[in-house]
Structures are given as structure tokens and as C-alpha cells.
Design a protein around this motif. Structure first.
Motif, short mmCIF file in Angstrom:
data_model
loop_
_atom_site.label_atom_id
_atom_site.label_comp_id
_atom_site.label_asym_id
_atom_site.label_seq_id
_atom_site.Cartn_x
_atom_site.Cartn_y
_atom_site.Cartn_z
N SER A 1 -6.81 3.12 -3.98
CA SER A 1 -6.23 3.76 -2.79
C SER A 1 -5.03 2.93 -2.33
N LYS A 2 -4.24 3.48 -1.41
CA LYS A 2 -3.08 2.75 -0.90
C LYS A 2 -3.51 1.45 -0.23
N LYS A 3 -4.62 1.49 0.49
CA LYS A 3 -5.12 0.29 1.16
C LYS A 3 -5.52 -0.79 0.15
N GLN A 4 -6.19 -0.37 -0.92
CA GLN A 4 -6.60 -1.33 -1.95
C GLN A 4 -5.38 -1.94 -2.65
N LYS A 5 -4.36 -1.11 -2.90
CA LYS A 5 -3.14 -1.63 -3.52
C LYS A 5 -2.46 -2.66 -2.61
N ASP A 6 -2.43 -2.37 -1.31
CA ASP A 6 -1.84 -3.31 -0.37
C ASP A 6 -2.61 -4.61 -0.33
N LYS B 1 -1.70 -6.65 -3.34
CA LYS B 1 -0.34 -7.21 -3.23
C LYS B 1 -0.36 -8.40 -2.29
#
Length: 108
Positions: free
Chosen positions: A100-105, A108
Motif C-alpha cells: 500500500s502507499k503507507k507501506q511504501k512510505d 522509504k
């Protein structure tokens, strides 16, 4: 039988493959999946043994896929000896696929 000379006895065995372990002489090899976070940060995992038990293995941080750990004396017994082979654990680092976008953030 009935006074004939003794003959030879032939025994034929077939060995099934194990779903987790492969054998090389007295040594056992197994491939264990490892979470990416455990590989990066370190930790410990429990690995099954051929005898049915489990052994705790400490994973150092920065472990790469394909790294192998050796457990002495956890392999197959050697005939006519008290020696047992070793068990080699080959780790395969699993990389997450759908993040998900949160997991990618967070990564990073």
C-alpha cells in the motif's frame, strides 16, 4: 532349502523425497523463507528438524538471500558410528509484492 547351498539375499529399497529436506550423505539441507524485515534488522526464527522438534536460529542483521546457516549434529546418523551429520539452512528472503502507499512510505 532341502540341502541346497546358501544363496544371496537381495533387498531393494526406494526412498521417497521429503517435502522439506534434501540429503547429501549425512548432511541435510532445507530452504526456509525469511521475511525481509527479519533479514534486514536481524532476529530469530524457529526451524523444524528431521526428528520433529524445532531449533531456534539467530539471524544477524543484513542477511542476504542464499545465506546458509549450519546446525552441527542435526543431520542424519552415520552407520556404525555415533557421529551425526549437519543440517544446513538456506534462507530465501521474501520481498513483499503488493504494498500500500503507507507501506511504501514506511519502507522509504
Amino acid at each position: 532349502a532341502r540341502g541346497a547351498p546358501p544363496g544371496d539375499l537381495y533387498i531393494f529399497l526406494s526412498v521417497r523425497e521429503h517435502k522439506l529436506f534434501t540429503r547429501e550423505g549425512a548432511d541435510l539441507h532445507c530452504r526456509i523463507p525469511l521475511a525481509m524485515t527479519t533479514a534486514a534488522l536481524g532476529g530469530s526464527i524457529e526451524v523444524p528438524t528431521l526428528s520433529g522438534g524445532r531449533v531456534k536460529v539467530t539471524i544477524p542483521e543484513g542477511t542476504q538471500s542464499g545465506h546458509q546457516f549450519r546446525l552441527r549434529g542435526k543431520g542424519m546418523p552415520v552407520l556404525r558410528s555415533s557421529y551425526k551429520g549437519d543440517m544446513y539452512i538456506h534462507v530465501h528472503v521474501e520481498t513483499p509484492v503488493r504494498l500500500s502507499k503507507k507501506q511504501k512510505d514506511l519502507l522509504k
